[in-house]
Design an enzyme around this catalytic site. Structure first.
Site, PDB file in Angstrom:
ATOM      1  N   ASP A 240     -19.071 -18.638  10.650  1.00 11.62           N
ATOM      2  CA  ASP A 240     -18.768 -17.227  10.386  1.00 11.62           C
ATOM      3  C   ASP A 240     -18.897 -17.077   8.867  1.00 11.62           C
ATOM      4  O   ASP A 240     -17.970 -17.411   8.120  1.00 11.62           O
ATOM      5  CB  ASP A 240     -17.341 -16.914  10.852  1.00 11.62           C
TER       6      ASP A 240
ATOM      7  N   GLU B 192     -23.266 -16.363  12.473  1.00  7.81           N
ATOM      8  CA  GLU B 192     -23.100 -14.945  12.785  1.00  7.81           C
ATOM      9  C   GLU B 192     -24.063 -14.143  11.924  1.00  7.81           C
ATOM     10  O   GLU B 192     -24.172 -14.367  10.719  1.00  7.81           O
ATOM     11  CB  GLU B 192     -21.649 -14.495  12.530  1.00  7.81           C
TER      12      GLU B 192
ATOM     13  N   ASP C 250      -8.971 -17.440  10.919  1.00  6.73           N
ATOM     14  CA  ASP C 250     -10.298 -17.089  10.402  1.00  6.73           C
ATOM     15  C   ASP C 250     -11.428 -17.848  11.048  1.00  6.73           C
ATOM     16  O   ASP C 250     -12.563 -17.370  11.089  1.00  6.73           O
ATOM     17  CB  ASP C 250     -10.415 -17.490   8.912  1.00  6.73           C
TER      18      ASP C 250
END
Lengths: 172, 172
Positions: A7, A68, A141
């Protein structure tokens, strides 16, 4: 198959390593967040991010990297740092000789929740269940990185099969 | 001092190596454009861009890297690829152990033309004169990379001197 999900972010970059195969629950191998200091020079931050990602790659030897996708709806000022971080992650995968895939957040949500507009709580609950964890992944996260890794295991493999089938003429 | 200037881009990334010092005309050591195919996978393009940049670094051994700063006024769709390319360029400099600076297009125009809103023709004419070239640099795309290199030689060095002077208390 072992996948590293990323991410991307400059201040906080989530990384999750998952082992699994299409349609079955996966196993979390590792999860973490690579942090760089916003007060440090940009080139130094990119260097530290690259070193952190390479450390995950070397320690856990994934067979693929899934990142991502940065998309244009974002705020333009923040999108630049996120795009730079995603570029570093894709390059790290390519330099390790691994296939690198990208997925949008809605593709990832659809893969794990069956709904591309699922909210953060639903996604966290699903990834916790899919990976058979007793508690939601920590740090929070990094949950998105695990979701991207599962997306690749489930969706990427399916796409590869469809592509192979199409190439073989099975769809004609 | 030898500087590598980079005008970042995924499809066309300008690179220019200039030797010089503050206030005097510079010498063009090398100039070129690294191209990647828009139909190729993004990770492969970033890999090729990195390889091209490292080739310039190894062949010409600059002492600093200067990269045009990606800024948020740009079209959001194109800014993502430009930001990724700039991240790869900054990382390549940092991994070579070099200082990496960034300059906005208007800082660069101001440095070479004395006017931050100079047009492309003025900038090309000035960089041609500064580098003592008989014709404008070719390929034209790479002129901006030479401008960024000159900006660093002239402005970066001045900034370093000001910083050193301030640190020494010369301004108190």
């Amino acid at each position: 198959m072992r996948v590293m999900g990323v991410d991307p972010g400059l201040t906080r970059c989530g990384v999750g390593i998952v082992e699994g195969s299409p349609g079955v629950k996966g196993t979390m191998v590792a999860v973490g967040v690579i942090r760089t200091d916003p007060n440090t020079e940009l080139a130094t931050r990119l260097f530290e991010l690259d070193a952190g990602l390479r450390d995950f790659l070397e320690r856990h030897q994934p067979e693929a990297v899934a990142v991502e996708r940065v998309f244009s709806q974002h705020n333009v000022a923040s999108v630049i740092g996120t795009a730079q971080a995603s570029g570093i992650a894709m390059l790290a995968g390519a330099k390790a000789g691994l296939p690198v895939a990208t997925y949008t957040p809605s593709e990832a949500k659809a893969a794990v929740c069956g709904n591309g507009s699922a909210d953060k709580r639903q996604v966290t609950a699903m990834i916790t269940r899919i990976l058979g964890l007793t508690d939601p992944p920590k740090p929070a996260d990094a949950a998105d990185a695990l979701v991207i890794a599962i997306t690749h295991l489930w969706r990427g493999s399916l796409q590869n099969k469809l592509r192979l089938a199409t190439q073989k003429g099975a769809w004609r």
